[in-house]
Scaffold this active site. Structure first.
Site, PDB file in Angstrom:
ATOM      1  N   ASP A   1       0.806 -55.048  52.381  1.00 48.86           N
ATOM      2  CA  ASP A   1       1.732 -55.491  51.344  1.00 48.86           C
ATOM      3  C   ASP A   1       1.022 -56.505  50.440  1.00 48.86           C
ATOM      4  OD1 ASP A   1       5.110 -55.522  51.136  1.00 48.86           O
ATOM      5  OD2 ASP A   1       4.009 -57.095  50.065  1.00 48.86           O
ATOM      6  N   ILE A   2       1.245 -56.377  49.149  1.00 46.68           N
ATOM      7  CA  ILE A   2       0.565 -57.240  48.172  1.00 46.68           C
ATOM      8  C   ILE A   2       1.075 -58.681  48.258  1.00 46.68           C
ATOM      9  CG2 ILE A   2       2.112 -56.990  46.180  1.00 46.68           C
ATOM     10  CD1 ILE A   2      -0.412 -56.366  44.489  1.00 46.68           C
TER      11      ILE A   2
ATOM     12  N   ASN B   1      14.326 -51.254  54.051  1.00 45.39           N
ATOM     13  CA  ASN B   1      15.386 -51.646  53.125  1.00 45.39           C
ATOM     14  C   ASN B   1      15.820 -50.423  52.319  1.00 45.39           C
ATOM     15  OD1 ASN B   1      15.228 -54.426  53.810  1.00 45.39           O
ATOM     16  ND2 ASN B   1      13.399 -54.633  52.549  1.00 45.39           N
TER      17      ASN B   1
ATOM     18  N   GLN C   1      16.480 -53.258  48.442  1.00 47.40           N
ATOM     19  CA  GLN C   1      15.248 -52.517  48.238  1.00 47.40           C
ATOM     20  C   GLN C   1      14.725 -52.812  46.838  1.00 47.40           C
ATOM     21  OE1 GLN C   1      15.809 -48.290  48.646  1.00 47.40           O
ATOM     22  NE2 GLN C   1      13.616 -47.834  48.531  1.00 47.40           N
TER      23      GLN C   1
ATOM     24  N   HIS D   1       9.700 -46.705  52.337  1.00 49.30           N
ATOM     25  CA  HIS D   1       8.599 -47.396  53.015  1.00 49.30           C
ATOM     26  C   HIS D   1       9.109 -48.134  54.231  1.00 49.30           C
ATOM     27  CE1 HIS D   1      10.183 -49.998  49.820  1.00 49.30           C
ATOM     28  NE2 HIS D   1       9.933 -51.022  50.622  1.00 49.30           N
TER      29      HIS D   1
ATOM     30  N   HIS E   1       8.322 -51.308  56.509  1.00 50.52           N
ATOM     31  CA  HIS E   1       7.577 -52.568  56.618  1.00 50.52           C
ATOM     32  C   HIS E   1       7.207 -52.802  58.083  1.00 50.52           C
ATOM     33  CE1 HIS E   1       8.748 -54.475  52.660  1.00 50.52           C
ATOM     34  NE2 HIS E   1       9.760 -53.631  52.776  1.00 50.52           N
TER      35      HIS E   1
HETATM   36  P1  5GP Z   1      11.287 -53.587  49.411  1.00 52.24           P
HETATM   37  O1  5GP Z   1      12.003 -54.839  49.032  1.00 52.24           O
HETATM   38  O2  5GP Z   1      11.447 -52.488  48.391  1.00 52.24           O
HETATM   39  O3  5GP Z   1      11.611 -53.128  50.804  1.00 52.24           O
HETATM   40  O4  5GP Z   1       9.764 -53.978  49.487  1.00 52.24           O
HETATM   41  C1  5GP Z   1       8.787 -53.584  48.576  1.00 52.24           C
HETATM   42  C2  5GP Z   1       7.474 -54.207  49.007  1.00 52.24           C
HETATM   43  O5  5GP Z   1       6.433 -53.643  48.244  1.00 52.24           O
HETATM   44  C3  5GP Z   1       7.436 -55.720  48.802  1.00 52.24           C
HETATM   45  O6  5GP Z   1       7.171 -56.353  50.049  1.00 52.24           O
HETATM   46  C4  5GP Z   1       6.292 -55.915  47.792  1.00 52.24           C
HETATM   47  O7  5GP Z   1       5.525 -57.069  48.058  1.00 52.24           O
HETATM   48  C5  5GP Z   1       5.477 -54.645  47.961  1.00 52.24           C
HETATM   49  N1  5GP Z   1       4.776 -54.224  46.771  1.00 52.24           N
HETATM   50  C6  5GP Z   1       5.308 -54.107  45.517  1.00 52.24           C
HETATM   51  N2  5GP Z   1       4.371 -53.675  44.651  1.00 52.24           N
HETATM   52  C7  5GP Z   1       3.232 -53.507  45.370  1.00 52.24           C
HETATM   53  C8  5GP Z   1       1.906 -53.074  45.011  1.00 52.24           C
HETATM   54  O8  5GP Z   1       1.589 -52.754  43.864  1.00 52.24           O
HETATM   55  N3  5GP Z   1       0.984 -53.038  46.016  1.00 52.24           N
HETATM   56  C9  5GP Z   1       1.289 -53.382  47.303  1.00 52.24           C
HETATM   57  N4  5GP Z   1       0.289 -53.307  48.204  1.00 52.24           N
HETATM   58  N5  5GP Z   1       2.527 -53.792  47.665  1.00 52.24           N
HETATM   59  C10 5GP Z   1       3.484 -53.859  46.708  1.00 52.24           C
END
Ligand code: 5GP
Ligand code: ZN
Length: 117
Positions: A31-32, A87, A94, A100, A102
């Site tokens: 995760d970034i 999520n 989300q 995805h 986590h």
């Molecule tokens: P969500 O809230 O949708 O479950 O989580 C999305 C996740 O994707 C977040 O933890 C966010 O940091 C990660 N993320 C968003 N954009 C990027 C990206 O360009 N590269 C990577 N490696 N992670 C990302």
């Protein structure tokens, strides 16, 4: 169908990511913006928005996301446990609408701030 979502772009190699694992069906990468010392994502290469967008026809693919979690967690040294979060949608907070999983891990036990992601 080609999707412009950020994770589809990572799958296509248009955006760089620190990859942990890749095969024909799935991709795992760090995760970034990590919420824990170890925080990586496992995604299907197929664009599914979330589990609401999936059905039983996706069972092998969804199973593979979870089936790889332990192996990848072991590779990352998470021998004493880890947390898995998915999520879904607005209420699930989300942010990226490409399914995805986590995976978050220690070394110390995670807190409630790591619950969302
Ligand atoms: P969500 O809230 O949708 O479950 O989580 C999305 C996740 O994707 C977040 O933890 C966010 O940091 C990660 N993320 C968003 N954009 C990027 C990206 O360009 N590269 C990577 N490696 N992670 C990302
Ligand atoms: Zn996508």
């Amino acid at each position: 169908m080609k999707h412009d979502c950020i994770f589809c772009r990572i799958v296509r190699g248009e955006i760089p990511a620190k990859k942990l694992f890749e095969d024909d069906d799935i991709l795992a990468f760090h995760d970034i913006n990590p919420s824990a010392p170890v925080h990586f994502l496992i995604i299907p290469k197929l664009h599914l928005e979330n589990l609401y967008d999936a059905d039983l026809s996706h069972q092998p693919l969804v199973g593979k996301l979870f089936g790889m979690a332990g192996t990848l967690a072991r590779d990352q040294g998470l021998h004493d446990g880890f947390r898995v979060i998915v999520n879904n949608g607005r209420v699930g907070r989300q942010e990226v609408y490409h399914l995805h999983v986590h995976v978050l891990g220690g070394p110390e036990p995670l807190g409630s701030s790591n619950l969302r992601r």
